[in-house]
Design a protein around this motif. Structure first.
Motif, PDB file in Angstrom:
ATOM      1  N   THR A 156       0.837  -1.209   0.000  1.00 37.68           N
ATOM      2  CA  THR A 156       0.000   0.000   0.000  1.00 37.68           C
ATOM      3  C   THR A 156       0.869   1.254   0.000  1.00 37.68           C
ATOM      4  O   THR A 156       0.585   2.219  -0.716  1.00 37.68           O
ATOM      5  N   PHE A 157       1.927   1.224   0.785  1.00 39.39           N
ATOM      6  CA  PHE A 157       2.840   2.368   0.846  1.00 39.39           C
ATOM      7  C   PHE A 157       3.485   2.622  -0.520  1.00 39.39           C
ATOM      8  O   PHE A 157       3.532   3.756  -1.003  1.00 39.39           O
ATOM      9  N   LEU A 158       3.983   1.559  -1.164  1.00 40.00           N
ATOM     10  CA  LEU A 158       4.645   1.719  -2.461  1.00 40.00           C
ATOM     11  C   LEU A 158       3.665   2.156  -3.542  1.00 40.00           C
ATOM     12  O   LEU A 158       3.979   3.035  -4.362  1.00 40.00           O
ATOM     13  N   PHE A 159       2.472   1.544  -3.568  1.00 39.35           N
ATOM     14  CA  PHE A 159       1.455   1.951  -4.541  1.00 39.35           C
ATOM     15  C   PHE A 159       1.121   3.444  -4.386  1.00 39.35           C
ATOM     16  O   PHE A 159       1.037   4.182  -5.363  1.00 39.35           O
ATOM     17  N   THR A 160       0.930   3.857  -3.140  1.00 40.92           N
ATOM     18  CA  THR A 160       0.570   5.258  -2.871  1.00 40.92           C
ATOM     19  C   THR A 160       1.675   6.212  -3.319  1.00 40.92           C
ATOM     20  O   THR A 160       1.395   7.243  -3.943  1.00 40.92           O
ATOM     21  N   ALA A 161       2.922   5.866  -3.003  1.00 36.87           N
ATOM     22  CA  ALA A 161       4.049   6.739  -3.366  1.00 36.87           C
ATOM     23  C   ALA A 161       4.201   6.856  -4.880  1.00 36.87           C
ATOM     24  O   ALA A 161       4.362   7.960  -5.423  1.00 36.87           O
TER      25      ALA A 161
END
Length: 505
Positions: A156-161
């Motif tokens: 989720t963190f990587l997708f968001t970034a």
């Protein structure tokens, strides 16, 4: 009646013209216009007002902040949708109120990278990459520290970034294309004015006009910014609603500092074009207009406020200082009275704002006939150019006077000059008439701002500086770079210098 007098002390009226000083400063070259200038500090403006370009700049900033907010929220929603479910607190779908916390952090990081400033900074993609990933890293760090045992999904963190970076970059690119089309149709352009020598006026005007975001309102030659015509030019700029002025000169301007502060106080941004109208190959290291280097001096968002804030701080600070240090005043007065015959206080005529003489207050540190003895001691002056009078072992100083000078206690009564609006806590040191009579023409620029009890000279060597040109350069450095923060740094340095007794005699 009392309220009116208090207001006059706090805000001395800058509109009242004052006749030239009765003291002959020995410089016949001083013009009549200089002698009759308005008695106001160079840095002051009559009222605080929003700068001319603030509406356009403010609208641009709000637009990009709103756009970034929408794109960042969209990227986060998609990241949460495609990524692994994580801690409920950090999910904006589960806790919508977290949107404000997350966006606040990200917008602050974006602003720190200059992404809401004018020009190329807002579309500098390397900075966009840095800002996006730094803001996400900060959020991740907060999440780990705030909820150390919670699940923080890496996907989720990587997708968001990644989505944030993609959305922001595309949003900036599309926005810039749309803004360019709007400019081409003549909308939301900055109203600008050109000032140059007659033989360069056409060339500079064409150069400035080529920028799509400029709307040329007019032009004039360099004579329009001379001291006798500057007010007329300012009225013209105000009527035209000009927000930016471009100045080009192949020679040094006669009064560059006056021009800078006059335009700044009107809320107008000034660009000083390079004397050689040739493009630079590495323009990203310079301010430039169509490749031609120029120095930019931006007007603050709210003009005049900083100077009047300084005046209020001076007035209130002087009152508080008098109350707190009143026992010190009493003790110094008693010591002087017991040490030698003569008055406790010493008044000397010094030259202040706009060349106006005033009486500066000090505790007496010399024998009563010190001024008469000075004429005999002139040959022993240790200053190279003779403008200032300095002696390391001055025989006129009393026993107590030497101690008072070491710790600058003799300067304490000048707080009364601050209350009267004749001085400030920080500014160029007011000099006696004897010193000013030896001035060259260019030295008088230091009289364009309120003199001060302390200044850059005092924290840079004081009496150890023997050449007045060095003193003058420090005064000009202070005037050109003045800000409230600069004043505070000088005050803090002054406290250290006083306790160290550095350069005091």
């Amino acid at each position: 009646c009392y309220s009116r007098h208090l207001l006059l002390l706090l805000f001395p009226l800058p509109q009242l013209p004052i006749m030239s000083t009765n003291i002959d400063l020995g410089r016949k070259s001083r013009t009549a216009s200089h002698r009759t200038r308005l008695m106001s500090d160079l840095r002051s403006s009559t009222v605080a007002q929003f700068s001319q370009g603030s509406r356009l700049n403010g609208a641009r900033t709000l637009y990009f902040m709103a756009l970034d907010s929408i794109l960042l929220v969209g990227a986060r929603l998609l990241g949460e949708h495609f990524g692994t479910a994580w801690e409920r607190t950090w999910s904006i779908q589960e806790t919508p109120s977290m949107v404000f916390v997350i966006l606040s952090i990200q917008i602050i990081v974006f602003a720190s990278y200059g992404l809401y400033q004018s020009g190329k900074k807002r579309r500098h993609y390397p900075n966009i990459i840095k800002a996006v990933f730094l803001s996400n890293l900060i959020l991740l760090l907060i999440a780990f520290l705030y909820l150390p045992h919670a699940l923080i999904a890496r996907s989720t963190f990587l997708f968001t970034a990644v989505l944030s970076l993609l959305f922001i970059s595309v949003g900036r690119y599309v926005s810039n294309l749309l803004i360019l089309q709007v400019w081409k149709r003549g909308f939301i352009r900055h109203p600008v004015f050109v000032i140059a020598a007659p033989n360069y006026l056409k060339e500079v005007t064409a150069l400035v006009s080529r920028a799509p975001y400029h709307r040329l309102c007019g032009s004039n030659n360099l004579d329009s910014i001379h001291a006798d015509r500057i007010d007329e030019t300012l009225r013209q700029l105000e009527i035209l609603g000009v927000s930016e002025v471009f100045v080009h000169s192949t020679t040094a301007l006669r009064d560059p500092m006056h021009l800078y502060w006059k335009l700044r106080n009107k809320g107008i941004t000034i660009y000083m074009l390079s004397s050689v109208l040739e493009p630079l190959f590495r323009e990203e290291e310079f301010g430039a207009i169509e490749g031609v280097p120029c120095a930019k001096f931006s007007a603050p968002f709210l003009t005049g406020l900083d100077f009047w804030t300084k005046r209020i701080i001076d007035f209130i600070g002087a009152l508080i200082f008098l109350v707190i240090t009143s026992p010190v005043y009493l003790a110094v007065a008693l010591v002087i009275a017991f040490d030698s015959r003569g008055p406790i206080f010493y008044q000397q005529t010094r030259i202040g704002l706009r060349g106006k003489p005033f009486k500066v207050w000090k505790f007496r540190t010399m024998v009563t006939n010190a001024d008469e003895i000075q004429a005999v001691l002139e040959k022993q002056n240790e200053c190279k150019d003779g403008i200032l009078f300095k002696m390391k072992s001055d025989p006129r100083i009393t026993h107590v006077g030497g101690f008072l000078r070491q710790y600058s206690l003799d300067e304490l009564p000048q707080v009364f000059n601050i209350l009267l609006g004749e001085m400030s806590f920080v500014g160029p040191r007011p000099l006696p008439t004897r010193d000013v009579e030896h001035f060259s023409q260019h030295h008088h620029i230091r009289h364009e701002v309120l003199p001060g009890i302390t200044g850059l000279w005092q924290v840079s060597g004081r009496s150890e500086i023997k050449d007045f040109e060095d003193v003058f350069r420090l005064d000009i450095q202070y005037i050109e770079n003045w800000s409230l923060w600069y004043d505070l740094k000088i005050v803090l340095k002054t406290i250290a210098v006083v306790f160290q007794k550095a350069g005091a005699y």
